[in-house]
Design an enzyme around this catalytic site. Structure first.
Site, PDB file in Angstrom:
ATOM      1  N   CYS A 199      42.773  46.386  28.911  1.00 34.85           N
ATOM      2  CA  CYS A 199      42.198  46.201  27.564  1.00 34.85           C
ATOM      3  C   CYS A 199      42.216  47.494  26.735  1.00 34.85           C
ATOM      4  O   CYS A 199      42.571  47.487  25.546  1.00 34.85           O
ATOM      5  CB  CYS A 199      40.788  45.658  27.661  1.00 34.85           C
TER       6      CYS A 199
ATOM      7  N   HIS B 117      35.437  47.742  22.806  1.00 35.49           N
ATOM      8  CA  HIS B 117      35.702  49.112  23.247  1.00 35.49           C
ATOM      9  C   HIS B 117      35.970  50.000  22.025  1.00 35.49           C
ATOM     10  O   HIS B 117      36.682  49.596  21.095  1.00 35.49           O
ATOM     11  CB  HIS B 117      36.974  49.173  24.117  1.00 35.49           C
TER      12      HIS B 117
HETATM   13  N1  LIG Z   1      36.631  41.717  30.831  1.00 35.15           N
HETATM   14  C1  LIG Z   1      37.634  42.363  30.220  1.00 35.15           C
HETATM   15  O1  LIG Z   1      37.479  43.009  29.166  1.00 35.15           O
HETATM   16  C2  LIG Z   1      39.007  42.296  30.792  1.00 35.15           C
HETATM   17  C3  LIG Z   1      40.059  42.691  29.997  1.00 35.15           C
HETATM   18  C4  LIG Z   1      41.339  42.650  30.509  1.00 35.15           C
HETATM   19  C5  LIG Z   1      41.538  42.220  31.796  1.00 35.15           C
HETATM   20  N2  LIG Z   1      40.494  41.834  32.568  1.00 35.15           N
HETATM   21  C6  LIG Z   1      40.781  41.414  33.939  1.00 35.15           C
HETATM   22  O2  LIG Z   1      40.654  40.009  34.030  1.00 35.15           O
HETATM   23  C7  LIG Z   1      40.133  39.648  35.304  1.00 35.15           C
HETATM   24  C8  LIG Z   1      38.882  38.803  35.133  1.00 35.15           C
HETATM   25  O3  LIG Z   1      37.941  39.503  34.376  1.00 35.15           O
HETATM   26  P1  LIG Z   1      36.585  38.850  33.843  1.00 35.15           P
HETATM   27  O4  LIG Z   1      35.945  39.921  33.061  1.00 35.15           O
HETATM   28  O5  LIG Z   1      36.796  37.522  33.196  1.00 35.15           O
HETATM   29  O6  LIG Z   1      35.798  38.611  35.250  1.00 35.15           O
HETATM   30  P2  LIG Z   1      34.627  37.606  35.591  1.00 35.15           P
HETATM   31  O7  LIG Z   1      33.782  37.304  34.418  1.00 35.15           O
HETATM   32  O8  LIG Z   1      33.981  38.181  36.800  1.00 35.15           O
HETATM   33  O9  LIG Z   1      35.397  36.238  36.013  1.00 35.15           O
HETATM   34  C9  LIG Z   1      36.197  36.136  37.173  1.00 35.15           C
HETATM   35  C10 LIG Z   1      36.856  34.759  37.255  1.00 35.15           C
HETATM   36  O10 LIG Z   1      37.692  34.723  38.414  1.00 35.15           O
HETATM   37  C11 LIG Z   1      37.320  33.620  39.235  1.00 35.15           C
HETATM   38  N3  LIG Z   1      37.510  33.920  40.661  1.00 35.15           N
HETATM   39  C12 LIG Z   1      36.887  34.860  41.403  1.00 35.15           C
HETATM   40  N4  LIG Z   1      37.304  34.793  42.686  1.00 35.15           N
HETATM   41  C13 LIG Z   1      38.194  33.792  42.746  1.00 35.15           C
HETATM   42  C14 LIG Z   1      38.978  33.212  43.792  1.00 35.15           C
HETATM   43  N5  LIG Z   1      38.914  33.670  45.051  1.00 35.15           N
HETATM   44  N6  LIG Z   1      39.823  32.187  43.488  1.00 35.15           N
HETATM   45  C15 LIG Z   1      39.897  31.707  42.242  1.00 35.15           C
HETATM   46  N7  LIG Z   1      39.173  32.201  41.187  1.00 35.15           N
HETATM   47  C16 LIG Z   1      38.336  33.237  41.458  1.00 35.15           C
HETATM   48  C17 LIG Z   1      35.855  33.419  38.928  1.00 35.15           C
HETATM   49  O11 LIG Z   1      35.480  32.116  39.327  1.00 35.15           O
HETATM   50  P3  LIG Z   1      33.953  31.785  39.774  1.00 35.15           P
HETATM   51  O12 LIG Z   1      33.185  31.629  38.496  1.00 35.15           O
HETATM   52  O13 LIG Z   1      34.108  30.500  40.536  1.00 35.15           O
HETATM   53  O14 LIG Z   1      33.484  32.927  40.620  1.00 35.15           O
HETATM   54  C18 LIG Z   1      35.879  33.600  37.408  1.00 35.15           C
HETATM   55  O15 LIG Z   1      36.399  32.445  36.779  1.00 35.15           O
HETATM   56  C19 LIG Z   1      39.924  40.971  36.048  1.00 35.15           C
HETATM   57  O16 LIG Z   1      41.028  41.239  36.862  1.00 35.15           O
HETATM   58  C20 LIG Z   1      39.807  41.977  34.943  1.00 35.15           C
HETATM   59  O17 LIG Z   1      40.188  43.259  35.355  1.00 35.15           O
HETATM   60  C21 LIG Z   1      39.223  41.841  32.094  1.00 35.15           C
END
Ligand SMILES: NC(=O)c1ccc[n+]([C@@H]2O[C@H](COP(=O)([O-])OP(=O)(O)OC[C@H]3O[C@@H](n4cnc5c(N)ncnc54)[C@H](OP(=O)(O)O)[C@@H]3O)[C@@H](O)[C@H]2O)c1
Length: 350
Positions: free
Chosen positions: A130, A254
């Site tokens: 991001c 950010h």
């Molecule tokens: N937040 C940001 O600003 C941002 C920006 C760019 C990239 N990212 C990347 O995007 C990814 C997710 O970020 P987020 O902020 O959305 O995280 P988050 O809110 O913690 O959400 C994680 C998601 O992944 C699912 N998940 C976790 N373990 C899993 C498994 N074993 N099998 C299938 N699904 C699973 C979770 O499902 P459950 O609800 O069932 O646990 C949830 O839907 C990360 O890799 C992060 O680095 C985030």
């Protein structure tokens, strides 16, 4: 071009996943069927998408049978395990995690900057980090016109960048602090590291784990992803990049202080401002006399990158400084991912 697509969102229940759904609905991608995938914990949960209610399924290799397009945001380990399975079954995947970003066979794309790399995809396209996306989006018009010699960036990154659970932890800490209770920290600065510290009313100069050279992995990502996107080489020696990444107690959005040196000595602040103002997706908010500058609260929910405080280095005529703000969950993740997918659809690359 296909007329409609079977789309799967992997990580649909997460902070980025919920925005992937709204961005997909906003896009022109024709969706025939949408599958919502997450962990076992969320299986059976019902989520509204446009006029349908869709049941979340546990993500398994066979979930990708018949799927054309995967928008993935469930963490690096899940991407590494499941995206090759999706590709094997004929899907094209746009991945938000860091799992494949440095793979030389995987295009790392910021729409409007390097979409032409999409033609080289082999089933997986990576969405950059991001903090990298908003910086590269702002710098690209300058790079194209004047060339860039050096970038020094300090980031002020919102807690939502660490996922929904970290965001909830900070809100709980804020309540604890205001009630004069000890703050409980179990997630930040990064899950699984030795120590955890409260973020509420605090600053944490650590995002992701430390590398042996003293940089954090987030800083490493900003350095190498920037080079890969702008110069097609993650180790390109001609552009020097360094970063300090700091987690701040902001919910969404950010901020980045970006110092950059150009190759062309004819660049001026007015020209740089006007170049950026003409670039799609960039919004200039820069009027010091009226105290106009970008702020995370104003950027929340927006797809654009906001730029202000553009000024020349008083002592170096080739160096400039600016303040760049964007919604990390939208510009830094969901909007970028869905724009990549829309570009693939438009170019008939799925
Ligand atoms: N937040 C940001 O600003 C941002 C920006 C760019 C990239 N990212 C990347 O995007 C990814 C997710 O970020 P987020 O902020 O959305 O995280 P988050 O809110 O913690 O959400 C994680 C998601 O992944 C699912 N998940 C976790 N373990 C899993 C498994 N074993 N099998 C299938 N699904 C699973 C979770 O499902 P459950 O609800 O069932 O646990 C949830 O839907 C990360 O890799 C992060 O680095 C985030």
């Amino acid at each position: 071009m296909k007329e409609d697509y079977v789309v799967a969102i992997l990580g649909a229940t997460g902070a980025v996943g919920s925005r992937l759904m709204s961005e997909l609905a906003y896009s022109e991608i024709p969706v025939k069927i949408l599958k919502l995938l997450a962990s076992k914990r969320s299986a059976g949960k019902k989520i509204k998408y446009q006029d349908q209610v869709i049941e979340v399924e546990e993500a398994r290799p066979e979930s990708f049978e018949g799927v054309d397009l995967v928008l993935s945001s469930a963490g690096g380990d899940v991407s590494k395990r499941l995206l090759p399975e999706a590709v094997k079954r004929g899907a094209v995947c746009v991945d938000n995690t860091s799992a494949f970003r440095m793979d030389p066979t995987v295009p790392l794309i910021v729409p409007g900057v390097n979409d032409e790399e999409l033609v080289h995809h082999k089933g997986i396209i990576a969405n950059p980090n991001c903090s990298t996306i908003q910086m590269v989006a702002a710098l690209n018009p300058i790079y194209q016109k004047y060339g860039l010699k050096q970038i020094i960036v300090s980031t002020y990154q919102a807690v939502s960048g660490a996922g929904q659970s970290a965001w909830n932890e900070m809100l709980d800490e804020a309540k604890e602090y205001l009630e004069n209770k000890p703050m409980k920290a179990e997630i930040l600065p990064t899950k699984g590291d030795l120590h955890h510290y409260p973020l509420a009313f605090n600053l944490l100069p650590q995002i992701d784990v430390f590398e042996d050279d003293g940089y954090t992995h987030e800083e490493w990502k900003m350095i190498h992803e920037t080079k890969k996107i702008l110069l097609n080489d993650m180790n390109a020696p001609d552009l020097k990049v360094t970063a300090t990444c700091v987690r701040v107690p902001v919910a969404v959005g950010h901020g980045e202080s970006v110092y950059f040196t150009v190759n062309d000595s004819k660049a001026t602040v007015d020209e740089i401002r006007s170049l950026m103002a003409q670039t799609k997706g960039l919004v200039i908010e820069d009027d010091p006399k009226e105290q106009i500058y970008p702020q995370p609260l104003n950027a929340e929910g927006k797809r654009e990158t906001f730029i202000g405080r553009i000024r020349a280095d008083i002592e170096n005529p080739r160096a400039f400084q600016m303040w760049v703000v964007a919604d990390n969950l939208m510009r830094g993740a969901a909007s970028n991912t869905v724009e990549i997918a829309a570009s693939l659809v438009k170019r008939n690359l799925i």
